[in-house]
Design an enzyme around this catalytic site. Structure first.
Site, PDB file in Angstrom:
ATOM      1  N   GLY A  49       0.851  -1.175   0.000  1.00 45.45           N
ATOM      2  CA  GLY A  49       0.000   0.000   0.000  1.00 45.45           C
ATOM      3  C   GLY A  49       0.891   1.231   0.000  1.00 45.45           C
ATOM      4  N   GLN A  54       3.139   9.945   1.409  1.00 47.42           N
ATOM      5  CA  GLN A  54       4.424   9.236   1.412  1.00 47.42           C
ATOM      6  C   GLN A  54       5.270   9.577   0.190  1.00 47.42           C
ATOM      7  OE1 GLN A  54       2.491   5.190   2.358  1.00 47.42           O
ATOM      8  NE2 GLN A  54       4.497   5.064   3.311  1.00 47.42           N
ATOM      9  N   CYS A  94       6.529   0.074   7.320  1.00 50.72           N
ATOM     10  CA  CYS A  94       6.101   1.232   6.533  1.00 50.72           C
ATOM     11  C   CYS A  94       7.258   1.667   5.629  1.00 50.72           C
ATOM     12  CB  CYS A  94       5.703   2.366   7.473  1.00 50.72           C
ATOM     13  SG  CYS A  94       5.121   3.847   6.634  1.00 50.72           S
ATOM     14  N   LEU A  95       6.942   1.955   4.376  1.00 54.49           N
ATOM     15  CA  LEU A  95       7.980   2.415   3.435  1.00 54.49           C
ATOM     16  C   LEU A  95       8.585   3.749   3.875  1.00 54.49           C
ATOM     17  CD1 LEU A  95       6.311   1.530   0.013  1.00 54.49           C
ATOM     18  CD2 LEU A  95       8.268   0.390   1.070  1.00 54.49           C
ATOM     19  N   HIS A 136      -3.863   1.418   8.186  1.00 57.56           N
ATOM     20  CA  HIS A 136      -2.491   1.936   8.128  1.00 57.56           C
ATOM     21  C   HIS A 136      -2.386   3.022   7.050  1.00 57.56           C
ATOM     22  CE1 HIS A 136       2.055   1.324   8.092  1.00 57.56           C
ATOM     23  NE2 HIS A 136       1.838   2.038   7.003  1.00 57.56           N
ATOM     24  N   GLU A 137      -2.911   2.717   5.852  1.00 51.62           N
ATOM     25  CA  GLU A 137      -2.800   3.673   4.742  1.00 51.62           C
ATOM     26  C   GLU A 137      -3.595   4.944   5.023  1.00 51.62           C
ATOM     27  OE1 GLU A 137      -0.591   3.502   2.657  1.00 51.62           O
ATOM     28  OE2 GLU A 137      -0.107   1.420   3.079  1.00 51.62           O
ATOM     29  N   HIS A 140      -2.157   7.583   7.233  1.00 50.17           N
ATOM     30  CA  HIS A 140      -1.186   8.485   6.601  1.00 50.17           C
ATOM     31  C   HIS A 140      -1.853   9.795   6.179  1.00 50.17           C
ATOM     32  CE1 HIS A 140       2.593   6.322   6.371  1.00 50.17           C
ATOM     33  NE2 HIS A 140       2.009   5.233   5.888  1.00 50.17           N
TER      34      HIS A 140
HETATM   35 ZN    ZN Z   1       3.010   3.439   5.907  1.00 47.22          ZN
END
Ligand code: ZN
Length: 194
Positions: A49, A54, A94-95, A136-137, A140
């Site tokens: 995701g 991000q 997380c990226l 989670h997404e 953000h």
């Molecule tokens: Zn993340």
């Protein structure tokens, strides 16, 4: 299409509340190109995701791919509401927080209302691992990172996590949440970046 630069923990864009997308912007070539870039960036970094903040775009857009062979889907201006009091503790990555894992307790099931990439209303219920990824997404978009919600003593660098396993037990791993039962890329409880 282009691979975009991923913002890392400490960049202020990750802490902003992202702006809603005007529905009239959705069909524009600029917005559609952004969706393509977001997707390509998610693939390039092996995420499951990715949220627009991000990639330094403070807009309420996320893309999610639950499993390798599923179509990825976009959520624009999503509203996420828990539909159960039950919660589950699972490990997330997380990226934007490279190389870390942590245990987060989240509601087991959520209702999602959003617009899709074509600007059409989209409503569904997500459970288990899917509910976790959606939450989670969408966090953000409100400037919230999983480390804000993680049990501090569960935090581990990925290399140590792989060596020693989770410091605190998880109620779930991706492997036992997937109904396909053929997830081979994941070791139990490892989680992926999102
Ligand atoms: Zn993340």
């Amino acid at each position: 299409m282009a691979i975009l630069k991923v913002a890392q923990l400490g960049h202020p864009v990750l802490r902003r509340v992202a702006a809603p997308v005007a529905p009239s912007d959705i069909p524009t070539p600029e917005f559609q190109r952004f969706c393509d870039d977001l997707l390509e960036t998610m693939y390039a970094y092996d995420g499951l995701g990715l949220a627009a903040p991000q990639v330094h775009e403070s807009r309420r857009v996320v893309v999610i791919q639950f499993a390798g062979d599923d179509e990825p889907f976009f959520l624009i201006n999503p509203v996420v509401a828990p539909i159960t009091d039950q919660t589950t503790a699972g490990y997330e990555g997380c990226l934007s927080v490279t190389g870390l894992r942590g245990r987060v307790e989240r509601p087991d099931a959520v209702r999602v209302d959003a617009l899709d990439r074509g600007g059409m209303p989209l409503a569904f219920e997500a459970r288990g691992w899917s509910a976790r990824v959606v939450q989670h997404e969408c966090d953000h978009l409100d400037g919230v990172l999983y480390v804000d919600r993680a049990e501090p003593r569960s935090l581990a660098f990925l290399a140590e996590f792989r060596k020693h396993g989770p410091l605190l037990p998880a109620d779930e791993s991706r492997d036992d949440e997937e109904d396909e039962g053929d997830e081979d890329a994941e070791s139990p409880g490892e989680a992926e970046d999102a």
